[in-house]
Design a protein around this motif. Sequence first.
Motif, PDB file in Angstrom:
ATOM      1  N   ASP A   1      19.268 155.926 115.272  1.00 13.28           N
ATOM      2  CA  ASP A   1      19.187 156.098 116.715  1.00 13.28           C
ATOM      3  C   ASP A   1      17.952 155.438 117.315  1.00 13.28           C
ATOM      4  N   GLN A   2      17.065 154.944 116.475  1.00 12.40           N
ATOM      5  CA  GLN A   2      15.822 154.372 116.983  1.00 12.40           C
ATOM      6  C   GLN A   2      15.582 153.007 116.371  1.00 12.40           C
ATOM      7  N   TYR A   3      14.714 152.262 117.025  1.00 11.85           N
ATOM      8  CA  TYR A   3      14.364 150.927 116.571  1.00 11.85           C
ATOM      9  C   TYR A   3      13.181 150.999 115.612  1.00 11.85           C
ATOM     10  N   SER A   4      12.970 149.956 114.866  1.00 10.90           N
ATOM     11  CA  SER A   4      11.831 149.882 113.962  1.00 10.90           C
ATOM     12  C   SER A   4      10.540 149.740 114.769  1.00 10.90           C
ATOM     13  N   SER A   5       9.504 150.438 114.340  1.00 12.06           N
ATOM     14  CA  SER A   5       8.207 150.332 115.015  1.00 12.06           C
ATOM     15  C   SER A   5       7.317 149.298 114.327  1.00 12.06           C
ATOM     16  N   VAL A   6       7.776 148.764 113.198  1.00 13.93           N
ATOM     17  CA  VAL A   6       6.997 147.782 112.431  1.00 13.93           C
ATOM     18  C   VAL A   6       7.814 146.496 112.327  1.00 13.93           C
ATOM     19  N   VAL A   7       7.178 145.373 112.663  1.00 14.41           N
ATOM     20  CA  VAL A   7       7.810 144.066 112.516  1.00 14.41           C
ATOM     21  C   VAL A   7       6.883 143.218 111.650  1.00 14.41           C
ATOM     22  N   LEU A   8       7.413 142.741 110.530  1.00 21.88           N
ATOM     23  CA  LEU A   8       6.624 141.915 109.623  1.00 21.88           C
ATOM     24  C   LEU A   8       6.672 140.451 110.039  1.00 21.88           C
ATOM     25  N   ASP A   9       5.706 139.704 109.604  1.00 25.67           N
ATOM     26  CA  ASP A   9       5.679 138.266 109.879  1.00 25.67           C
ATOM     27  C   ASP A   9       6.406 137.530 108.748  1.00 25.67           C
ATOM     28  N   LYS A  10       7.568 138.048 108.392  1.00 20.27           N
ATOM     29  CA  LYS A  10       8.377 137.491 107.310  1.00 20.27           C
ATOM     30  C   LYS A  10       9.830 137.560 107.761  1.00 20.27           C
ATOM     31  N   ARG A  11      10.561 136.480 107.576  1.00 16.60           N
ATOM     32  CA  ARG A  11      11.955 136.424 108.026  1.00 16.60           C
ATOM     33  C   ARG A  11      12.918 136.656 106.870  1.00 16.60           C
ATOM     34  N   ILE A  12      14.100 137.112 107.250  1.00 17.83           N
ATOM     35  CA  ILE A  12      15.186 137.279 106.292  1.00 17.83           C
ATOM     36  C   ILE A  12      16.452 136.745 106.951  1.00 17.83           C
ATOM     37  N   LYS A  13      17.238 136.001 106.217  1.00 19.55           N
ATOM     38  CA  LYS A  13      18.475 135.440 106.770  1.00 19.55           C
ATOM     39  C   LYS A  13      19.593 136.471 106.628  1.00 19.55           C
ATOM     40  N   VAL A  14      20.342 136.658 107.712  1.00 16.50           N
ATOM     41  CA  VAL A  14      21.500 137.553 107.697  1.00 16.50           C
ATOM     42  C   VAL A  14      22.715 136.721 108.063  1.00 16.50           C
ATOM     43  N   THR A  15      23.657 136.613 107.131  1.00 17.48           N
ATOM     44  CA  THR A  15      24.898 135.883 107.383  1.00 17.48           C
ATOM     45  C   THR A  15      25.995 136.889 107.699  1.00 17.48           C
ATOM     46  N   PHE A  16      27.052 136.413 108.343  1.00 19.11           N
ATOM     47  CA  PHE A  16      28.126 137.306 108.780  1.00 19.11           C
ATOM     48  C   PHE A  16      29.466 136.849 108.212  1.00 19.11           C
ATOM     49  N   ASP A  17      30.252 137.824 107.807  1.00 25.35           N
ATOM     50  CA  ASP A  17      31.577 137.593 107.250  1.00 25.35           C
ATOM     51  C   ASP A  17      32.552 138.476 108.022  1.00 25.35           C
ATOM     52  N   ALA A  18      33.635 137.918 108.526  1.00 26.13           N
ATOM     53  CA  ALA A  18      34.606 138.671 109.311  1.00 26.13           C
ATOM     54  C   ALA A  18      36.001 138.450 108.744  1.00 26.13           C
ATOM     55  N   ASN A  19      36.706 139.543 108.503  1.00 27.14           N
ATOM     56  CA  ASN A  19      38.040 139.491 107.898  1.00 27.14           C
ATOM     57  C   ASN A  19      38.984 140.420 108.646  1.00 27.14           C
ATOM     58  N   VAL A  20      40.270 140.154 108.498  1.00 29.58           N
ATOM     59  CA  VAL A  20      41.312 140.989 109.070  1.00 29.58           C
ATOM     60  C   VAL A  20      42.260 141.368 107.942  1.00 29.58           C
ATOM     61  N   ALA A  21      42.576 142.644 107.856  1.00 27.84           N
ATOM     62  CA  ALA A  21      43.487 143.124 106.815  1.00 27.84           C
ATOM     63  C   ALA A  21      44.898 142.595 107.058  1.00 27.84           C
ATOM     64  N   PRO A  22      45.675 142.428 105.977  1.00 26.04           N
ATOM     65  CA  PRO A  22      47.068 141.983 106.133  1.00 26.04           C
ATOM     66  C   PRO A  22      47.835 142.927 107.061  1.00 26.04           C
ATOM     67  N   GLY A  23      48.659 142.350 107.906  1.00 21.21           N
ATOM     68  CA  GLY A  23      49.466 143.145 108.823  1.00 21.21           C
ATOM     69  C   GLY A  23      48.841 143.321 110.206  1.00 21.21           C
ATOM     70  N   LEU A  24      47.571 142.969 110.356  1.00 22.66           N
ATOM     71  CA  LEU A  24      46.913 143.061 111.652  1.00 22.66           C
ATOM     72  C   LEU A  24      46.870 141.655 112.251  1.00 22.66           C
ATOM     73  N   ASP A  25      47.584 141.464 113.340  1.00 18.40           N
ATOM     74  CA  ASP A  25      47.708 140.132 113.952  1.00 18.40           C
ATOM     75  C   ASP A  25      46.545 139.879 114.915  1.00 18.40           C
ATOM     76  N   TRP A  26      45.346 139.860 114.368  1.00 16.26           N
ATOM     77  CA  TRP A  26      44.131 139.606 115.132  1.00 16.26           C
ATOM     78  C   TRP A  26      43.396 138.414 114.539  1.00 16.26           C
ATOM     79  N   GLU A  27      42.653 137.755 115.397  1.00 18.13           N
ATOM     80  CA  GLU A  27      41.660 136.778 114.949  1.00 18.13           C
ATOM     81  C   GLU A  27      40.316 137.473 115.134  1.00 18.13           C
ATOM     82  N   PHE A  28      39.445 137.338 114.162  1.00 17.48           N
ATOM     83  CA  PHE A  28      38.166 138.052 114.208  1.00 17.48           C
ATOM     84  C   PHE A  28      37.107 137.177 113.563  1.00 17.48           C
ATOM     85  N   LYS A  29      35.999 136.947 114.284  1.00 15.32           N
ATOM     86  CA  LYS A  29      34.952 136.081 113.745  1.00 15.32           C
ATOM     87  C   LYS A  29      33.609 136.386 114.410  1.00 15.32           C
ATOM     88  N   PRO A  30      32.520 136.037 113.726  1.00 13.20           N
ATOM     89  CA  PRO A  30      31.209 136.171 114.370  1.00 13.20           C
ATOM     90  C   PRO A  30      31.027 135.035 115.375  1.00 13.20           C
TER      91      PRO A  30
END
Length: 183
Positions: free
Chosen positions: A38-67
């Motif tokens: 429920d709250q944000y981080s109070s500490v931010v480091l001077d170091k980065r981390i890469k976050v990649t995104f993966d989006a999928n749709v289960a069989p039978g769901l006629d949706w397109e879904f992507k980051p």
Amino acid sequence: MMCLVFVVGMTGMSFAAVPLYRIFCQVTGYNGTAQQVDQYSSVVLDKRIKVTFDANVAPGLDWEFKPVQPSVSPKIGETVQVMFKAHNSSREPVNGQAIFNVTPLQAGAYFNKVECFCFTETTLQPGETLEMPVVFFVDPAIVEAEETKDIRVLTLSYTFFEHEKPASDQAAALKTDTAGRKS
């Protein structure tokens, strides 16, 4: 009598196993389960981390879904908002629910979501496209833990599944005769 108590107890435990496991994973981050906070981080480091995104749709769901974007590289502890886009390609309204995980699995306990479309059910009308936000931060403690201190890339993965229709929709469908008219 002891055998009967044992059988009843084991039956009860089998029904409770799934919700208890889900709670355990959410509390501990086990199996790549991200934390809901429920709250944000109070500490931010001077170091980065890469976050990649993966989006999928289960069989039978006629949706397109992507980051909207394939990855971000925030500072560890920095709160970030990213967007995902879903499109209902079917000819009827569809309810969907997304499940998620974080890999590497041991990093799940350090991935904190403040806001996410995956916390609730999503309904898309026929042909509707919706942009949905995810607000998160990576806990700075990730650089201290022995099993996670060398992690440089995380992957947040979602899979959308069709969710059951609400009972009112099911009742309306039962009242519709084969010609498509309400009775």
